[in-house]
Motif scaffolding. Structure first.
Motif, PDB file in Angstrom:
ATOM      1  N   LEU A 114       0.732  -1.222   0.032  1.00  0.00           N
ATOM      2  CA  LEU A 114       0.000   0.073   0.142  1.00  0.00           C
ATOM      3  C   LEU A 114       0.866   1.238  -0.002  1.00  0.00           C
ATOM      4  O   LEU A 114       0.291   2.525  -0.263  1.00  0.00           O
ATOM      5  CB  LEU A 114      -1.148   0.032   1.056  1.00  0.00           C
ATOM      6  N   THR A 115       1.994   1.188   0.391  1.00  0.00           N
ATOM      7  CA  THR A 115       2.974   2.307   0.070  1.00  0.00           C
ATOM      8  C   THR A 115       3.357   2.807  -1.231  1.00  0.00           C
ATOM      9  O   THR A 115       3.969   3.962  -1.657  1.00  0.00           O
ATOM     10  CB  THR A 115       4.315   2.144   0.763  1.00  0.00           C
ATOM     11  N   GLY A 116       3.029   2.114  -2.153  1.00  0.00           N
ATOM     12  CA  GLY A 116       3.524   2.189  -3.525  1.00  0.00           C
ATOM     13  C   GLY A 116       4.692   1.433  -3.738  1.00  0.00           C
ATOM     14  O   GLY A 116       5.218   1.860  -5.037  1.00  0.00           O
ATOM     15  N   LEU A 117       5.228   0.751  -2.879  1.00  0.00           N
ATOM     16  CA  LEU A 117       6.453  -0.188  -3.282  1.00  0.00           C
ATOM     17  C   LEU A 117       6.636  -0.783  -4.708  1.00  0.00           C
ATOM     18  O   LEU A 117       5.772  -1.304  -5.244  1.00  0.00           O
ATOM     19  CB  LEU A 117       6.476  -1.252  -2.444  1.00  0.00           C
ATOM     20  N   ALA A 118       7.869  -0.084  -5.108  1.00  0.00           N
ATOM     21  CA  ALA A 118       7.894  -0.352  -6.739  1.00  0.00           C
ATOM     22  C   ALA A 118       9.402  -0.842  -7.044  1.00  0.00           C
ATOM     23  O   ALA A 118      10.174  -0.541  -6.064  1.00  0.00           O
ATOM     24  CB  ALA A 118       7.655   0.953  -7.260  1.00  0.00           C
ATOM     25  N   PRO A 119       9.803  -1.324  -8.243  1.00  0.00           N
ATOM     26  CA  PRO A 119      10.846  -1.834  -8.535  1.00  0.00           C
ATOM     27  C   PRO A 119      11.966  -0.371  -8.316  1.00  0.00           C
ATOM     28  O   PRO A 119      11.469   0.659  -8.818  1.00  0.00           O
ATOM     29  CB  PRO A 119      10.963  -2.212  -9.870  1.00  0.00           C
ATOM     30  N   GLY A 120      13.121  -0.470  -8.011  1.00  0.00           N
ATOM     31  CA  GLY A 120      14.121   0.421  -7.985  1.00  0.00           C
ATOM     32  C   GLY A 120      14.194   1.251  -6.719  1.00  0.00           C
ATOM     33  O   GLY A 120      15.104   2.151  -6.347  1.00  0.00           O
ATOM     34  N   TRP A 121      13.565   0.880  -5.705  1.00  0.00           N
ATOM     35  CA  TRP A 121      13.113   1.650  -4.456  1.00  0.00           C
ATOM     36  C   TRP A 121      14.400   1.266  -3.497  1.00  0.00           C
ATOM     37  O   TRP A 121      14.778   0.132  -3.369  1.00  0.00           O
ATOM     38  CB  TRP A 121      11.918   1.370  -3.802  1.00  0.00           C
ATOM     39  N   ARG A 122      14.885   2.159  -2.638  1.00  0.00           N
ATOM     40  CA  ARG A 122      15.781   1.956  -1.551  1.00  0.00           C
ATOM     41  C   ARG A 122      15.000   1.877  -0.181  1.00  0.00           C
ATOM     42  O   ARG A 122      14.160   2.760   0.099  1.00  0.00           O
ATOM     43  CB  ARG A 122      16.802   3.157  -1.536  1.00  0.00           C
ATOM     44  N   CYS A 123      15.092   0.786   0.285  1.00  0.00           N
ATOM     45  CA  CYS A 123      14.429   0.275   1.464  1.00  0.00           C
ATOM     46  C   CYS A 123      15.224  -0.079   2.705  1.00  0.00           C
ATOM     47  O   CYS A 123      16.222  -0.536   2.570  1.00  0.00           O
ATOM     48  CB  CYS A 123      13.371  -0.854   1.162  1.00  0.00           C
ATOM     49  N   LEU A 124      14.807   0.346   3.757  1.00  0.00           N
ATOM     50  CA  LEU A 124      15.263  -0.028   5.163  1.00  0.00           C
ATOM     51  C   LEU A 124      14.612  -0.929   5.923  1.00  0.00           C
ATOM     52  O   LEU A 124      13.294  -0.356   6.178  1.00  0.00           O
ATOM     53  CB  LEU A 124      15.688   1.268   5.962  1.00  0.00           C
ATOM     54  N   GLU A 125      14.839  -2.109   6.363  1.00  0.00           N
ATOM     55  CA  GLU A 125      13.909  -2.917   7.104  1.00  0.00           C
ATOM     56  C   GLU A 125      14.539  -3.152   8.661  1.00  0.00           C
ATOM     57  O   GLU A 125      15.835  -3.575   8.647  1.00  0.00           O
ATOM     58  CB  GLU A 125      13.932  -4.477   6.687  1.00  0.00           C
TER      59      GLU A 125
ATOM     60  N   SER B 197      -0.945  -1.121  11.753  1.00  0.00           N
ATOM     61  CA  SER B 197      -0.001  -0.681  10.900  1.00  0.00           C
ATOM     62  C   SER B 197      -0.161   0.896  10.645  1.00  0.00           C
ATOM     63  O   SER B 197      -1.220   1.139   9.937  1.00  0.00           O
ATOM     64  CB  SER B 197      -0.142  -1.607   9.648  1.00  0.00           C
ATOM     65  N   ALA B 198       0.778   1.677  10.602  1.00  0.00           N
ATOM     66  CA  ALA B 198       0.586   3.139  10.771  1.00  0.00           C
ATOM     67  C   ALA B 198       1.571   3.531   9.614  1.00  0.00           C
ATOM     68  O   ALA B 198       2.809   3.301   9.578  1.00  0.00           O
ATOM     69  CB  ALA B 198       0.897   4.097  11.831  1.00  0.00           C
ATOM     70  N   HIS B 199       0.860   4.174   8.428  1.00  0.00           N
ATOM     71  CA  HIS B 199       1.618   4.853   7.439  1.00  0.00           C
ATOM     72  C   HIS B 199       1.872   6.304   7.506  1.00  0.00           C
ATOM     73  O   HIS B 199       0.956   7.044   7.977  1.00  0.00           O
ATOM     74  CB  HIS B 199       0.851   4.429   6.168  1.00  0.00           C
ATOM     75  N   GLY B 200       3.052   6.741   7.065  1.00  0.00           N
ATOM     76  CA  GLY B 200       3.304   8.397   6.992  1.00  0.00           C
ATOM     77  C   GLY B 200       3.980   8.541   5.877  1.00  0.00           C
ATOM     78  O   GLY B 200       4.790   7.691   5.464  1.00  0.00           O
ATOM     79  N   ARG B 201       3.965   9.693   5.578  1.00  0.00           N
ATOM     80  CA  ARG B 201       5.014  10.412   4.451  1.00  0.00           C
ATOM     81  C   ARG B 201       5.716  11.547   4.690  1.00  0.00           C
ATOM     82  O   ARG B 201       5.118  12.388   5.739  1.00  0.00           O
ATOM     83  CB  ARG B 201       4.099  10.558   3.029  1.00  0.00           C
TER      84      ARG B 201
END
Length: 270
Positions: A34-45, A257-261
């Motif tokens: 739902l965050t819009g996750l897409a190829p090419g993103w830089r992510c931190l888990e 699950s809390a989303h923010g931008r």
């Protein structure tokens, strides 16, 4: 020494990760999408545990993206599958270790800030690590609502509630906030995030199932502390037996699950 009540170096950690991944990974994957996750993103888990979600993120962002999986004790993720070059595992303390600024398209942490006395300062660090427009997804338990849904008798329900109350007391003594889930969205607003949304997931956990096993491993790991608070060995034995009884059913820990931008800076007036 770890400051976490549920130290990842303990033998019970594997069972805890297994229960969490089985019950909550499908929920977390939906929320990440739902965050819009897409190829090419830089992510931190952050607090990657067994590494399952970090590895899944690596599949979604592809070789043009990048995923960093961090944990204060990454031993459980080290034994996972061979990872591609764009997915790396890093021993990292989110409270004290360096964190790059303005870097990530997406940061995700599940059941991490709940355990940190410095949770608000860590939240600020995570916001700063996002690039402008980047997304933060925090998933946290609200441990204040885990009612017994069915029990063989009233004594069984009372036993569960007594032992769980003692566990929550130990969680608080360790600096964690068992009710952090209900506070997280407001904290994210206070940290300057926008486009805020939250979803709560819960299900029933019958005795003998994979979800209720989470209670079992948590109680085993904290048994000595619980005894010091007055829980007896017969009670601990009866509690573990109750968790295997299919007629005993509890509500799962609600996962919020809390989303923010992170907003883009306002354009500089000319």
């Amino acid at each position: 020494m770890s400051r976490y009540l549920f130290d990842n170096s303990a033998p019970q950690a594997s069972g805890r990760f297994s229960a969490l991944e089985t019950c909550y990974d499908p929920v977390s994957r939906r929320q990440l999408e739902l965050t819009g996750l897409a190829p090419g993103w830089r992510c931190l888990e952050v607090g990657g545990g067994g590494g399952s979600l970090g590895d899944w993120l690596g599949e979604r962002v592809g070789p043009d993206g990048e995923v960093t999986i961090t944990d204060i004790d990454p031993r459980w993720a080290e034994h996972g599958p061979q990872r591609p070059p764009h997915v790396r595992l890093l021993r990292h303390d989110i409270v004290t270790d360096p964190l790059p600024h303005d870097t990530y398209d997406l940061i995700h942490a599940r059941l991490v800030l709940l355990h940190l006395p410095e949770r608000l300062r860590v939240l600020d660090r995570l916001v700063t690590a996002l690039r402008p427009g980047g997304r933060l997804l925090l998933e946290e338990f609200d441990c204040g609502w885990t009612p017994v849904l069915a029990a063989p008798d009233e004594a069984s329900a009372a036993l569960f509630e007594r032992v769980e109350a003692a566990l929550h007391s130990q969680v608080e003594k360790a600096g964690a906030d068992p009710l952090w889930g209900r506070r997280v969205l407001g904290a994210m607003a206070g940290a300057g995030l926008t486009d805020l949304t939250a979803t709560t997931y819960a299900e029933s956990w019958p005795g003998g199932g994979p979800g209720i096993a989470l209670h079992g491993v948590n109680i085993k790991q904290t048994a000595d502390r619980l005894r010091a608070d007055g829980i007896t060995d017969p009670e601990l034995t009866a509690f573990q037996a109750l968790l295997q009884d299919p007629t005993f059913v509890v509500n799962s820990y609600p996962l919020i699950s809390a989303h923010g931008r992170r907003p883009h800076p306002e354009a500089t007036p000319r």
